[in-house]
Scaffold this motif. Structure first.
Motif, short mmCIF file in Angstrom:
data_model
loop_
_atom_site.label_atom_id
_atom_site.label_comp_id
_atom_site.label_asym_id
_atom_site.label_seq_id
_atom_site.Cartn_x
_atom_site.Cartn_y
_atom_site.Cartn_z
N ALA A 58 87.77 -122.64 -62.65
CA ALA A 58 89.12 -122.62 -62.07
C ALA A 58 90.11 -123.38 -62.96
O ALA A 58 91.24 -122.94 -63.15
CB ALA A 58 89.10 -123.22 -60.67
N GLY A 59 89.67 -124.50 -63.52
CA GLY A 59 90.53 -125.25 -64.44
C GLY A 59 90.88 -124.45 -65.68
O GLY A 59 92.03 -124.45 -66.14
N LEU A 60 89.89 -123.76 -66.22
CA LEU A 60 90.16 -122.92 -67.39
C LEU A 60 91.10 -121.76 -67.05
O LEU A 60 91.95 -121.38 -67.87
CB LEU A 60 88.85 -122.40 -67.97
N ALA A 61 90.98 -121.24 -65.83
CA ALA A 61 91.90 -120.17 -65.41
C ALA A 61 93.33 -120.70 -65.32
O ALA A 61 94.28 -120.01 -65.71
CB ALA A 61 91.45 -119.60 -64.06
N PHE A 62 93.49 -121.93 -64.84
CA PHE A 62 94.84 -122.51 -64.78
C PHE A 62 95.38 -122.75 -66.19
O PHE A 62 96.57 -122.54 -66.45
CB PHE A 62 94.84 -123.81 -63.98
N PHE A 63 94.52 -123.20 -67.11
CA PHE A 63 94.97 -123.35 -68.50
C PHE A 63 95.41 -122.01 -69.08
O PHE A 63 96.42 -121.92 -69.78
CB PHE A 63 93.87 -123.95 -69.37
N ALA A 64 94.65 -120.96 -68.80
CA ALA A 64 95.01 -119.62 -69.29
C ALA A 64 96.33 -119.15 -68.67
O ALA A 64 97.17 -118.57 -69.37
CB ALA A 64 93.89 -118.63 -68.99
N ALA A 65 96.52 -119.42 -67.38
CA ALA A 65 97.78 -119.03 -66.72
C ALA A 65 98.96 -119.81 -67.32
O ALA A 65 100.04 -119.24 -67.52
CB ALA A 65 97.69 -119.27 -65.22
N GLY A 66 98.76 -121.09 -67.60
CA GLY A 66 99.83 -121.87 -68.22
C GLY A 66 100.17 -121.37 -69.61
O GLY A 66 101.35 -121.29 -69.98
N LEU A 96 91.15 -130.17 -62.32
CA LEU A 96 89.97 -129.43 -61.86
C LEU A 96 88.80 -129.60 -62.82
O LEU A 96 87.65 -129.75 -62.38
CB LEU A 96 90.32 -127.96 -61.69
N ILE A 97 89.07 -129.59 -64.10
CA ILE A 97 87.99 -129.78 -65.08
C ILE A 97 87.40 -131.18 -64.95
O ILE A 97 86.17 -131.36 -64.95
CB ILE A 97 88.51 -129.49 -66.50
N ILE A 98 88.24 -132.18 -64.81
CA ILE A 98 87.73 -133.54 -64.65
C ILE A 98 86.95 -133.69 -63.34
O ILE A 98 85.89 -134.33 -63.31
CB ILE A 98 88.88 -134.55 -64.77
N LEU A 99 87.44 -133.07 -62.29
CA LEU A 99 86.71 -133.11 -61.03
C LEU A 99 85.36 -132.40 -61.16
O LEU A 99 84.37 -132.83 -60.58
CB LEU A 99 87.55 -132.47 -59.93
N GLY A 100 85.33 -131.34 -61.94
CA GLY A 100 84.07 -130.64 -62.17
C GLY A 100 83.10 -131.43 -63.02
O GLY A 100 81.88 -131.24 -62.93
#
Length: 99
Positions: free
Chosen positions: A15-23, A50-54
């Motif tokens: 999910a964190g990577l998806a947010f980075f891609a959206a940004g 999200l990445i840090i939480l993961g």
């Protein structure tokens, strides 16, 4: 139990990577500097969180979790400060793309 931690971490990191891609997509596709700043700062800050939480279930002790949280906090402060400075300069007409 380890499968649950692995699935939890993988889902949050994805999910964190998806947010980075959206940004990144917002940075490349949105029309003006203000919308690009909004997309980039919001999506990247949430993506990093999200990445840090993961990553926290895999930290060996609490000290590493606090270090990860401190990194996220510093990136939040740096991102907000940088976005504010860019927006302020753009409002004065120095950084806006000519149209």
């Amino acid at each position: 139990m380890i499968w649950f931690s692995l699935a939890f971490s993988a889902a949050l990191i994805a999910a964190g990577l998806a947010f980075f891609a959206a940004g990144t997509l917002g940075l490349l596709r949105l029309p003006d500097i203000f919308t690009r700043l909004h997309a980039l700062t919001k999506a990247d800050n949430l993506g990093l969180g999200l990445i840090i939480l993961g990553l926290t279930p895999w930290a060996p002790n609490l000290w590493y979790v606090l270090e990860l949280a401190l990194i996220w906090l510093l990136v939040l402060l740096g991102g907000a400060t940088g976005a504010h400075l860019i927006a302020r300069r753009a409002l004065h007409g120095d950084g806006e793309d000519p149209q």
